[in-house]
Design an enzyme around this catalytic site. Structure first.
Site, mmCIF file in Angstrom:
data_model
loop_
_atom_site.group_PDB
_atom_site.id
_atom_site.type_symbol
_atom_site.label_atom_id
_atom_site.label_comp_id
_atom_site.label_asym_id
_atom_site.label_seq_id
_atom_site.Cartn_x
_atom_site.Cartn_y
_atom_site.Cartn_z
ATOM 1 N N ASP A 79 0.824 -1.057 -0.062
ATOM 2 C CA ASP A 79 0.187 0.185 -0.019
ATOM 3 C C ASP A 79 0.808 1.087 0.027
ATOM 4 O O ASP A 79 1.898 1.292 0.332
ATOM 5 C CB ASP A 79 -0.960 0.040 1.319
ATOM 6 C CG ASP A 79 -0.137 0.174 2.546
ATOM 7 O OD1 ASP A 79 0.904 -0.683 2.609
ATOM 8 O OD2 ASP A 79 -0.764 0.915 3.532
ATOM 9 N N GLU A 174 0.170 -1.479 5.650
ATOM 10 C CA GLU A 174 1.225 -0.837 6.625
ATOM 11 C C GLU A 174 0.936 0.480 6.863
ATOM 12 O O GLU A 174 1.221 1.000 7.968
ATOM 13 C CB GLU A 174 2.539 -0.983 5.885
ATOM 14 C CG GLU A 174 3.714 -0.891 6.921
ATOM 15 C CD GLU A 174 4.233 0.741 6.944
ATOM 16 O OE1 GLU A 174 5.167 1.029 7.745
ATOM 17 O OE2 GLU A 174 3.711 1.427 5.965
#
Length: 407
Positions: A79, A174
């Protein structure tokens, strides 16, 4: 496909995470990206390639030597930050950077300048990948992914480099603090691992903040302002008073190194009710606990002045300093240190002024320090990465696998 081609392909995927969706992965673009990565890993003929319903992708490069060697892993997150758009990223390469301003967007006057970003001058003569000024770049952490996969491809192409079994893992979310929550450490099956998620070349990190989130709610009493004397309690003014009670210089803009802080990240309200959102950070566990107690103490002071129930606090620990989990196995830092020196990188062991999946994974039983991926100015339009930094990070991965096998 080489390292830079991989990276340029990866940043074309829109993978911003979103803390408000309540699902894993938090956005569909992340699953689209890991499905692409799964197909790439399969085409490289890696083994045990698995992708679960939550977007966690694991794979194995088998050992090419017949002796007992610890299984190690390399991890990166798919991400990008919600802080700025990662959709329609248009990177370009500035070859042999000469130290002058880099015009990102002439129309909007976005300029990557060494006057504001002096770290640019550390990369004179290098090839820099930059944005067009309208999005972030995504080096955090698609550079790490590109480096890991390219290192695995290199090891397959060079069987003369002896190594043990290597596991690689790519996880979602994350950037919203959830990357390790559904990471199956037992399934990953490593003795230790490294996240490739650091910044400048040479960074090697095994200390991070202890972290908590706090939400303080203030209840007011709304009375017509013409007859409000000794009756009204303006929750916004009470919230402002609370802000002023915290140490002014214990905030991100006044701290560095091992210094902790209180960081106001959100505020909303009206006369009747207001709320403040803080994050609390400190490398020292004792000081971390003191900071949480201080916020609770200030809530009690507000209630003593304005009445019980005026202020309430919700505290939630987020992650802890992985140093206590890494120090008992400090040889894993020694290996990374030696690997960097062996490929001509000067190690820079420093504390992380933030968090990492590796911190949570370390407390789940997988010691997991952090190694540089090479990018700078993460989470915004001024993000950039050096092609040479990425190559060095890939070389470090290869050398770590070689040293673990040799030692």
């Amino acid at each position: 496909m080489d390292l830079i081609q991989r990276f340029l392909k990866y940043v074309s995927f829109d993978t911003q995470s979103d803390e408000n969706t309540g699902v894993t992965p938090s956005t569909p673009g992340q699953m689209e990206f890991v499905k692409y990565l799964k197909s790439e890993l399969e085409s490289l003929e890696l083994e045990d390639v698995t992708l679960d319903e939550n977007g966690y992708l694991f794979a194995t490069l088998p050992a090419n030597i017949d002796k007992e060697i610890p299984v190690i892993g390399f991890i990166a997150h798919v991400d990008t930050s919600p802080d700025m758009s990662g959709k329609n990223v248009h990177p370009r390469i500035v070859e042999k950077y000469d130290g002058t301003d880099i015009i990102l967007s002439p129309e909007d006057n976005y300029v990557l300048s060494p006057e504001k970003f002096p770290e640019l001058l550390n990369h004179l003569g290098e090839d820099l990948i930059v944005t067009d000024g309208n999005t972030l770049l995504g080096a955090d952490d698609k550079a790490g992914i590109a480096e890991i996969i390219s290192a695995m491809a290199y090891l397959k192409e060079h069987p003369e480099i002896k190594h043990g079994k290597i596991r690689i893992g790519f996880n979602p979310d994350e950037e919203i603090g959830l990357g390790a929550h559904k990471f199956d450490v037992e399934k990953f099956g490593c003795e230790w691992a490294y996240t490739m998620d650091g910044g400048e070349v040479g960074e090697l990190e095994y200390e991070n903040f202890n972290a908590a989130a706090a939400k303080i709610t203030f209840k007011g009493r709304n009375v017509h302002p013409g007859s409000a004397k000794h009756k009204m309690i303006n929750s916004m003014r009470v919230a402002n008073q609370f802000i002023s009670m915290l140490p002014r210089h214990e905030s991100p803009e006044h701290t560095e190194g091992y210094e902790g802080f209180y960081h106001l990240i959100g505020m909303q309200g009206d006369v009747e009710q207001s709320a403040l959102s803080y994050i609390i950070r400190d490398h020292s566990h004792d000081r971390f606990e003191e900071r949480k107690k201080e916020m609770q103490h200030l809530v009690r002071k507000i209630n003593a002045e304005f009445g019980v129930g005026t202020a309430s606090i919700e505290l939630r620990d987020q992650y802890y300093n992985m140093r206590e989990k890494i120090e008992p196995v400090i040889h894993i830092i020694d290996v990374a240190f030696k690997a960097m020196e062996a490929v001509g990188v000067k190690p820079n062991v420093k504390p992380i002024r933030g968090g990492t999946d590796g911190a949570q994974l370390s407390f789940k039983g997988l010691p997991c320090p952090n190694i540089f991926a090479g990018g700078l100015n993460f989470h915004g339009r001024y993000e950039f990465i050096s092609v040479q930094n990425m190559q060095k990070a890939m070389n470090v991965i290869v050398k770590i696998t070689e040293l673990v096998a040799a030692e």
